[in-house]
Motif scaffolding. Structure first.
Motif, PDB file in Angstrom:
ATOM      1  N   THR A 151     -29.611  22.208   2.217  1.00  0.00           N
ATOM      2  CA  THR A 151     -30.623  22.623   1.249  1.00  0.00           C
ATOM      3  C   THR A 151     -30.660  24.132   1.083  1.00  0.00           C
ATOM      4  O   THR A 151     -30.916  24.629  -0.022  1.00  0.00           O
ATOM      5  CB  THR A 151     -32.013  22.097   1.659  1.00  0.00           C
ATOM      6  N   ASN A 152     -30.363  24.890   2.147  1.00  0.00           N
ATOM      7  CA  ASN A 152     -30.314  26.344   2.005  1.00  0.00           C
ATOM      8  C   ASN A 152     -29.146  26.780   1.128  1.00  0.00           C
ATOM      9  O   ASN A 152     -29.273  27.712   0.332  1.00  0.00           O
ATOM     10  CB  ASN A 152     -30.206  27.013   3.381  1.00  0.00           C
ATOM     11  N   PHE A 153     -28.018  26.111   1.266  1.00  0.00           N
ATOM     12  CA  PHE A 153     -26.880  26.407   0.403  1.00  0.00           C
ATOM     13  C   PHE A 153     -27.222  26.083  -1.041  1.00  0.00           C
ATOM     14  O   PHE A 153     -26.943  26.866  -1.962  1.00  0.00           O
ATOM     15  CB  PHE A 153     -25.659  25.603   0.842  1.00  0.00           C
ATOM     16  N   ALA A 156     -29.512  28.861  -2.254  1.00  0.00           N
ATOM     17  CA  ALA A 156     -28.828  30.129  -2.519  1.00  0.00           C
ATOM     18  C   ALA A 156     -28.023  30.052  -3.809  1.00  0.00           C
ATOM     19  O   ALA A 156     -28.019  30.996  -4.617  1.00  0.00           O
ATOM     20  CB  ALA A 156     -27.910  30.473  -1.348  1.00  0.00           C
ATOM     21  N   ALA A 157     -27.333  28.922  -4.018  1.00  0.00           N
ATOM     22  CA  ALA A 157     -26.540  28.763  -5.236  1.00  0.00           C
ATOM     23  C   ALA A 157     -27.415  28.693  -6.474  1.00  0.00           C
ATOM     24  O   ALA A 157     -26.931  28.898  -7.597  1.00  0.00           O
ATOM     25  CB  ALA A 157     -25.679  27.494  -5.129  1.00  0.00           C
ATOM     26  N   SER A 158     -28.690  28.406  -6.305  1.00  0.00           N
ATOM     27  CA  SER A 158     -29.610  28.346  -7.431  1.00  0.00           C
ATOM     28  C   SER A 158     -30.411  29.635  -7.609  1.00  0.00           C
ATOM     29  O   SER A 158     -31.085  29.799  -8.617  1.00  0.00           O
ATOM     30  CB  SER A 158     -30.579  27.161  -7.248  1.00  0.00           C
ATOM     31  N   LEU A 200     -33.427  28.612 -10.735  1.00  0.00           N
ATOM     32  CA  LEU A 200     -34.390  29.154  -9.776  1.00  0.00           C
ATOM     33  C   LEU A 200     -35.366  28.069  -9.330  1.00  0.00           C
ATOM     34  O   LEU A 200     -35.749  27.997  -8.155  1.00  0.00           O
ATOM     35  CB  LEU A 200     -35.150  30.326 -10.395  1.00  0.00           C
ATOM     36  N   ALA A 201     -35.773  27.203 -10.254  1.00  0.00           N
ATOM     37  CA  ALA A 201     -36.627  26.068  -9.880  1.00  0.00           C
ATOM     38  C   ALA A 201     -35.894  25.151  -8.908  1.00  0.00           C
ATOM     39  O   ALA A 201     -36.489  24.631  -7.950  1.00  0.00           O
ATOM     40  CB  ALA A 201     -37.055  25.290 -11.127  1.00  0.00           C
ATOM     41  N   ALA A 202     -34.573  24.977  -9.138  1.00  0.00           N
ATOM     42  CA  ALA A 202     -33.774  24.168  -8.212  1.00  0.00           C
ATOM     43  C   ALA A 202     -33.720  24.824  -6.842  1.00  0.00           C
ATOM     44  O   ALA A 202     -33.804  24.142  -5.810  1.00  0.00           O
ATOM     45  CB  ALA A 202     -32.367  23.979  -8.771  1.00  0.00           C
ATOM     46  N   ASN A 208     -35.146  23.261  -3.336  1.00  0.00           N
ATOM     47  CA  ASN A 208     -34.358  23.097  -2.112  1.00  0.00           C
ATOM     48  C   ASN A 208     -35.018  23.804  -0.935  1.00  0.00           C
ATOM     49  O   ASN A 208     -35.044  23.286   0.189  1.00  0.00           O
ATOM     50  CB  ASN A 208     -32.942  23.649  -2.325  1.00  0.00           C
ATOM     51  N   TYR A 209     -35.563  25.000  -1.181  1.00  0.00           N
ATOM     52  CA  TYR A 209     -36.222  25.718  -0.093  1.00  0.00           C
ATOM     53  C   TYR A 209     -37.524  25.025   0.321  1.00  0.00           C
ATOM     54  O   TYR A 209     -37.889  25.026   1.505  1.00  0.00           O
ATOM     55  CB  TYR A 209     -36.490  27.168  -0.497  1.00  0.00           C
ATOM     56  N   LEU A 210     -38.233  24.434  -0.642  1.00  0.00           N
ATOM     57  CA  LEU A 210     -39.428  23.668  -0.290  1.00  0.00           C
ATOM     58  C   LEU A 210     -39.039  22.462   0.559  1.00  0.00           C
ATOM     59  O   LEU A 210     -39.747  22.106   1.515  1.00  0.00           O
ATOM     60  CB  LEU A 210     -40.151  23.211  -1.559  1.00  0.00           C
ATOM     61  N   SER A 211     -37.898  21.851   0.236  1.00  0.00           N
ATOM     62  CA  SER A 211     -37.412  20.741   1.053  1.00  0.00           C
ATOM     63  C   SER A 211     -37.124  21.206   2.479  1.00  0.00           C
ATOM     64  O   SER A 211     -37.504  20.549   3.457  1.00  0.00           O
ATOM     65  CB  SER A 211     -36.142  20.151   0.423  1.00  0.00           C
ATOM     66  N   SER A 212     -36.465  22.379   2.598  1.00  0.00           N
ATOM     67  CA  SER A 212     -36.186  22.925   3.930  1.00  0.00           C
ATOM     68  C   SER A 212     -37.475  23.222   4.681  1.00  0.00           C
ATOM     69  O   SER A 212     -37.586  22.977   5.891  1.00  0.00           O
ATOM     70  CB  SER A 212     -35.356  24.214   3.814  1.00  0.00           C
ATOM     71  N   LEU A 213     -38.469  23.739   3.962  1.00  0.00           N
ATOM     72  CA  LEU A 213     -39.753  24.048   4.591  1.00  0.00           C
ATOM     73  C   LEU A 213     -40.436  22.778   5.089  1.00  0.00           C
ATOM     74  O   LEU A 213     -40.986  22.742   6.203  1.00  0.00           O
ATOM     75  CB  LEU A 213     -40.649  24.781   3.589  1.00  0.00           C
TER      76      LEU A 213
END
Length: 532
Positions: free
Chosen positions: A56-58, A61-63, A464-466, A470-475
């Motif tokens: 999810t971090n990758f 970052a790609a987003s 950016l929303a993506a 993904n970062y919210l998922s990681s959180l």
């Protein structure tokens, strides 16, 4: 006379060249990311929670990097050259990733059954992360520019082409869906059953071919020159409004400052008209007696209505844009925990053939393609993008709710007689339908409501929303792993994955209520006659 005889650039004939680049990028990124959790856990021997966070971090970052690519395209390089340079960087990342999968020295040694597996060393992880960084930087130039560059090929000033961009978004997402379908079936099958080196080498070769193909169509493209940094103009409006904050409000919008000649380069599709929202920004367009007669005003003190409305448009878009985050958070689970569910279930189609876990995402893509095709060709009035987004968010919440019940059923079946993986098909299909509605609607909304000189930035906002999703998922994974570690065990049979799914469902239900409230109050931008 010579100009009149020159063939008109742009149009449908440019689409194969433009689509080829984005299709190859998606083939590369999905061909790896769909199965990345398998590569990290089976080849690099990462623990499940760490691998899920890396995935999810990758993705995040790609987003995020599209913000940089969009800024360079809109302000300096233009979309064409940004795509070319970014594709070269992406190609380097794919090549390095393929080499790391091919050379045994860049992976930890295989481990025997029931043995303690050695995790990848720091140098081995450094090679992996460098390749992912190059891919992220390359994606940052490709993702925001390809979709905007494709829409640029249709002249908004030509009445015969006015509806073409909206058809383009459907075709764009449909082609992406097809490339992702190939990635999660053929490419993933090669990775799981032949070799990772070949499974990564195929999309790397496709990326190289697409770059050549894209460049071959360069003489056909309609290229819009960058009009300078749009962010500077937005900052000028904010500064001018702050400087004049003590001036009385002007209720008659016809008294606000207009300068069609000054705005001509940034209003090719027509000047923006005054709206009655965010009226505190209107003070930036209040001309003092000394400023009224100036042909070239100090833009840090006086802005035109068009420039004020550019900033207003962007600010009004924020609440609607933010609602797109939660649906990405839900979809992110398909590449992590849902994939692990599939791995623990019976995936046999025949006695000798079983579906690779990552290939189960094909059901998502088929549903997404079907949703796009039906919504594009259905008789009757076309569903507006705000309605599509709301419907997509509701369907996404239903998908994660159902996923929790399926996990309860899977765990109850036990490992002795594993449940068929076909039980996962409904949740995969609902996620696909949600993406076909919400993602296409989100893209259309951003492109339509964003200032015309910021269309690369509009596409970057989509990614950016993506990233945020993904970062919210990681959180969420981190928080659950920290405070409810029993929910996300490496052995799913000992965990409570359904509770995590229902937590994501609750987030989406709150998000849907929020979206319905802000969408109801949204003020659309208004466009007037052409600047000159």
């Amino acid at each position: 006379m010579e100009a009149a005889m020159q063939p008109k650039k742009g149009g449908l004939r440019t689409m194969p060249f433009i689509f080829a680049n984005e299709i190859a990028e998606k083939l590369a990124v999905v061909g790896f990311s769909a199965n990345m959790i398998s590569y990290l856990t089976k080849e690099l021997h990462m623990p499940l929670a760490k691998a899920a966070t890396t995935v999810t971090n990758f993705g995040g970052a790609a987003s995020l990097t599209p913000l940089l690519g969009a800024f360079l395209a809109d302000a300096y390089l233009g979309r064409f050259w940004t795509i070319v340079i970014a594709s070269v960087i992406y190609q380097l990342g794919m090549t390095l990733l393929t080499v790391s999968a091919a050379l045994p020295a860049l992976r930890p040694p295989p481990c025997a059954a029931r043995a303690v597996c050695a995790q990848a060393s720091s140098p081995q992880l450094a090679v992996l992360y460098l390749s992912l960084l190059l891919k992220s930087l390359g994606a940052g130039g490709i993702r925001p520019c390809v979709v905007a560059f494709g829409a640029d090929q249709f002249d908004q000033g030509d009445k015969t082409q006015k509806a073409e961009p909206w058809n383009f978004f459907n075709w764009y997402y449909f082609c992406l869906g097809l490339s992702m379908l190939v990635a999660v079936t053929a490419v993933v099958y090669v990775q799981d059953n032949v070799s990772w080196a070949l499974g990564l080498g195929i999309p790397a070769a496709a990326m190289a071919a697409s770059l050549i193909f894209f460049f071959a169509g360069s003489k056909l493209y309609r290229r819009l020159e960058p009009a300078g940094s749009p962010f500077t103009r937005l900052l000028q409006v904010a500064v001018a409004a702050a400087r004049k904050r003590r001036l009385p409000r002007v209720d008659d919008s016809t008294l606000l400052y207009e300068n069609p000649e000054l705005d001509a380069p940034i209003s090719l599709d027509g000047r923006l008209l005054h709206t009655n929202s965010l009226v505190f920004l209107d003070k930036a367009a209040v001309a003092t007696a000394a400023e009224a007669g100036e042909k070239q005003p100090d833009l840090w003190r006086l802005s035109t209505v068009h420039r004020v409305e550019e900033l207003k448009s962007l600010l009004r878009m924020g609440p609607i844009w933010a609602a797109g985050i939660a649906v990405v958070t839900a979809a992110a689970q398909q590449g992590t925990f849902t994939l692990q569910q599939a791995r623990a279930m019976d995936r046999h189609l025949t006695a000798t053939f079983q579906v690779p876990p990552a290939s189960m995402a094909a059901f998502t893509l088929v549903a997404m393609l079907a949703t796009i095709a039906i919504s594009d060709r259905a008789p009757g009035p076309r569903l507006g993008y705000l309605s599509r987004m709301g419907l997509g968010y509701a369907v996404s919440a239903a998908a994660t709710l159902l996923a929790g019940f399926v996990e309860v059923r899977r765990r109850a079946a036990g490992s002795a007689a594993p449940l068929s993986a076909l039980w996962l098909v409904p949740q995969y299909a609902l996620h696909g339908a949600a993406e076909g509605l919400a993602a296409v609607g989100h893209l259309e909304f951003l492109y339509d409501q964003c200032p015309e000189t910021m269309r690369s930035s509009a596409a970057a906002l989509f990614w950016l929303a993506a990233a945020a999703g993904n970062y919210l998922s990681s959180l969420l994974v981190y928080a659950v792993h920290r405070f409810r570690p029993g929910w996300l065990a490496d052995d799913l049979d000992r965990g409570r994955l359904e509770l995590f799914y229902w937590l994501v469902t609750a987030v989406q239900v709150v998000n849907l209520a929020y979206y319905l409230a802000v969408a109801r109050c949204y003020t659309f931008k208004r466009k007037g006659f052409n600047a000159i």
